[in-house]
Design an enzyme around this catalytic site. Sequence first.
Site, PDB file in Angstrom:
ATOM      1  CE  LYS A   1      -1.871  -1.142   3.992  1.00  0.00           C
ATOM      2  NZ  LYS A   1      -1.361  -2.537   4.172  1.00  0.00           N
TER       3      LYS A   1
ATOM      4  NE  ARG B   1      -4.193  -1.438  10.431  1.00  0.00           N
ATOM      5  CZ  ARG B   1      -2.853  -0.968   9.992  1.00  0.00           C
ATOM      6  NH1 ARG B   1      -3.066   0.330   9.364  1.00  0.00           N
ATOM      7  NH2 ARG B   1      -1.972  -1.505   9.716  1.00  0.00           N
TER       8      ARG B   1
ATOM      9  NE  ARG C   1       8.031  -2.766   6.093  1.00  0.00           N
ATOM     10  CZ  ARG C   1       6.662  -2.477   6.333  1.00  0.00           C
ATOM     11  NH1 ARG C   1       5.990  -1.616   5.454  1.00  0.00           N
ATOM     12  NH2 ARG C   1       6.075  -3.208   7.266  1.00  0.00           N
TER      13      ARG C   1
ATOM     14  NE  ARG D   1       6.862  -0.879  10.340  1.00  0.00           N
ATOM     15  CZ  ARG D   1       5.585  -0.711   9.641  1.00  0.00           C
ATOM     16  NH1 ARG D   1       5.851  -0.094   8.482  1.00  0.00           N
ATOM     17  NH2 ARG D   1       4.809  -1.209   9.950  1.00  0.00           N
TER      18      ARG D   1
ATOM     19  NE  ARG E   1       2.351  -5.370  11.064  1.00  0.00           N
ATOM     20  CZ  ARG E   1       3.212  -4.995  10.294  1.00  0.00           C
ATOM     21  NH1 ARG E   1       4.765  -5.569  10.616  1.00  0.00           N
ATOM     22  NH2 ARG E   1       3.267  -4.270   9.420  1.00  0.00           N
TER      23      ARG E   1
HETATM   24  P1  AP5 Z   1       4.998  -1.780   1.836  1.00  0.00           P
HETATM   25  O1  AP5 Z   1       4.542  -0.756   0.753  1.00  0.00           O
HETATM   26  O2  AP5 Z   1       5.834  -0.707   2.953  1.00  0.00           O
HETATM   27  O3  AP5 Z   1       3.703  -2.286   2.283  1.00  0.00           O
HETATM   28  P2  AP5 Z   1       2.254  -1.924   3.089  1.00  0.00           P
HETATM   29  O4  AP5 Z   1       1.222  -2.520   2.630  1.00  0.00           O
HETATM   30  O5  AP5 Z   1       2.408  -0.233   3.424  1.00  0.00           O
HETATM   31  O6  AP5 Z   1       2.692  -2.568   4.408  1.00  0.00           O
HETATM   32  P3  AP5 Z   1       2.791  -1.937   6.083  1.00  0.00           P
HETATM   33  O7  AP5 Z   1       3.493  -3.165   6.808  1.00  0.00           O
HETATM   34  O8  AP5 Z   1       3.467  -0.606   6.344  1.00  0.00           O
HETATM   35  O9  AP5 Z   1       1.307  -1.636   6.195  1.00  0.00           O
HETATM   36  P4  AP5 Z   1       0.705  -1.935   7.614  1.00  0.00           P
HETATM   37  O10 AP5 Z   1      -0.775  -1.672   7.107  1.00  0.00           O
HETATM   38  O11 AP5 Z   1       0.701  -3.328   8.587  1.00  0.00           O
HETATM   39  O12 AP5 Z   1       1.368  -1.175   8.695  1.00  0.00           O
HETATM   40  P5  AP5 Z   1       1.355   0.176   9.224  1.00  0.00           P
HETATM   41  O13 AP5 Z   1       2.453   1.046   9.172  1.00  0.00           O
HETATM   42  O14 AP5 Z   1      -0.065   0.995   8.749  1.00  0.00           O
HETATM   43  O15 AP5 Z   1       5.856  -2.952   1.299  1.00  0.00           O
HETATM   44  C1  AP5 Z   1       6.197  -3.748   2.127  1.00  0.00           C
HETATM   45  C2  AP5 Z   1       7.769  -4.133   1.576  1.00  0.00           C
HETATM   46  O16 AP5 Z   1       7.648  -4.916   0.078  1.00  0.00           O
HETATM   47  C3  AP5 Z   1       8.787  -3.239   1.223  1.00  0.00           C
HETATM   48  O17 AP5 Z   1      10.153  -3.466   1.449  1.00  0.00           O
HETATM   49  C4  AP5 Z   1       8.389  -2.828  -0.138  1.00  0.00           C
HETATM   50  O18 AP5 Z   1       9.612  -2.352  -0.747  1.00  0.00           O
HETATM   51  C5  AP5 Z   1       8.171  -4.411  -0.587  1.00  0.00           C
HETATM   52  N1  AP5 Z   1       7.249  -4.279  -1.713  1.00  0.00           N
HETATM   53  C6  AP5 Z   1       6.079  -3.593  -1.961  1.00  0.00           C
HETATM   54  N2  AP5 Z   1       5.561  -3.973  -3.239  1.00  0.00           N
HETATM   55  C7  AP5 Z   1       6.223  -5.113  -3.645  1.00  0.00           C
HETATM   56  C8  AP5 Z   1       6.143  -5.757  -4.899  1.00  0.00           C
HETATM   57  N3  AP5 Z   1       5.234  -5.605  -5.892  1.00  0.00           N
HETATM   58  N4  AP5 Z   1       7.058  -6.886  -5.218  1.00  0.00           N
HETATM   59  C9  AP5 Z   1       8.057  -6.876  -4.394  1.00  0.00           C
HETATM   60  N5  AP5 Z   1       8.236  -6.191  -3.232  1.00  0.00           N
HETATM   61  C10 AP5 Z   1       7.267  -5.030  -3.081  1.00  0.00           C
HETATM   62  O19 AP5 Z   1       0.925   0.197  10.606  1.00  0.00           O
HETATM   63  C11 AP5 Z   1       1.862  -0.190  11.713  1.00  0.00           C
HETATM   64  C12 AP5 Z   1       1.119  -0.569  13.089  1.00  0.00           C
HETATM   65  O20 AP5 Z   1       0.454   0.811  13.405  1.00  0.00           O
HETATM   66  C13 AP5 Z   1      -0.227  -1.488  13.231  1.00  0.00           C
HETATM   67  O21 AP5 Z   1       0.055  -2.784  13.410  1.00  0.00           O
HETATM   68  C14 AP5 Z   1      -0.913  -1.067  14.430  1.00  0.00           C
HETATM   69  O22 AP5 Z   1      -0.521  -1.208  15.509  1.00  0.00           O
HETATM   70  C15 AP5 Z   1      -0.615   0.561  14.147  1.00  0.00           C
HETATM   71  N6  AP5 Z   1      -1.659   1.405  13.161  1.00  0.00           N
HETATM   72  C16 AP5 Z   1      -1.626   2.019  12.292  1.00  0.00           C
HETATM   73  N7  AP5 Z   1      -2.775   2.331  11.620  1.00  0.00           N
HETATM   74  C17 AP5 Z   1      -3.661   2.151  12.353  1.00  0.00           C
HETATM   75  C18 AP5 Z   1      -5.158   2.112  12.369  1.00  0.00           C
HETATM   76  N8  AP5 Z   1      -5.682   2.945  11.212  1.00  0.00           N
HETATM   77  N9  AP5 Z   1      -5.880   1.842  13.394  1.00  0.00           N
HETATM   78  C19 AP5 Z   1      -5.246   1.155  14.461  1.00  0.00           C
HETATM   79  N10 AP5 Z   1      -3.781   0.762  14.570  1.00  0.00           N
HETATM   80  C20 AP5 Z   1      -3.102   1.689  13.458  1.00  0.00           C
END
Ligand code: AP5
Length: 221
Positions: free
Chosen positions: A13, A88, A127, A160, A171
């Site tokens: 994403k 979420r 990552r 991370r 997760r």
């Molecule tokens: P990346 O683009 O970073 O993936 P992403 O979908 O953004 O994954 P996240 O882990 O950041 O999402 P998340 O929703 O779990 O975490 P968030 O930070 O929101 O890509 C991942 C890797 O793959 C990278 O290395 C990239 O280079 C690689 N890649 C991408 N596309 C590729 C492809 N096509 N081919 C190969 N490689 C590829 O949340 C973290 C924490 O914050 C949560 O667990 C929770 O505790 C809290 N939190 C955040 N938002 C909320 C909310 N709304 N409500 C409650 N808690 C929340």
Amino acid sequence: MVVVLLGPPGVGKGTQAVRLVDELTAVHVSTGDLLRAARREGTELGTLAQGFMDRGELVPDDLILDLVKEHLAGIDASTDVMFDGFPRTTDQATGLDAVLEASGRKVNSVVLFEAPDEVLVKRLSGRRSCPECGAVYNAYFSPPVVEDVCDRSGGTLLHRADDEPDTVKRRLQVYLDQTAPLIAFYQDHSAAMTRIGADRDVEAIYADFQVAVTGSTGDVS
Ligand code: AP5
């Protein structure tokens, strides 16, 4: 235009959002990024969120909704917004609807990225992020030129803490239990939903993502 990106951790994403908002001059609102910034700055929210994030659990809805409201208050209501990792839960989605309604807006489009768990686990284990400029790499798929050094800023890349295997497992389960119900929530609402298969290379996904959000590939040839 208000766009919501849905999909499990590691599906890409953030990778896709950063690129398209740049092209559209839209604003990228990632609650994960906002929470990590709050932790770095040592704010009260950052301290409250820390335990939940480290355990791979969701931060409580009231804290998240306050964070988003405060952040949106600083953005002109005519600006296009792309939410990444928010909402979420269905309570967050209902809260977002209420906030948007107050300024005559609504969620116009939902993009759901999907990939098998084994792909997500591998991406998250590889990552690496730059704490200085925010650039994101992958040790397997898009490594920096010099291992663990950011090509852009020269900063030391970090893995991370919540990308450790046990937390990733948690997760993924939290996504299934608490976030996946949003797929039905948005299908019942008027927002258009596009599903994108994200187990492909970044460029192929991006082409579909552009069409889903803008209706065209942006290719002028
Ligand atoms: P990346 O683009 O970073 O993936 P992403 O979908 O953004 O994954 P996240 O882990 O950041 O999402 P998340 O929703 O779990 O975490 P968030 O930070 O929101 O890509 C991942 C890797 O793959 C990278 O290395 C990239 O280079 C690689 N890649 C991408 N596309 C590729 C492809 N096509 N081919 C190969 N490689 C590829 O949340 C973290 C924490 O914050 C949560 O667990 C929770 O505790 C809290 N939190 C955040 N938002 C909320 C909310 N709304 N409500 C409650 N808690 C929340």
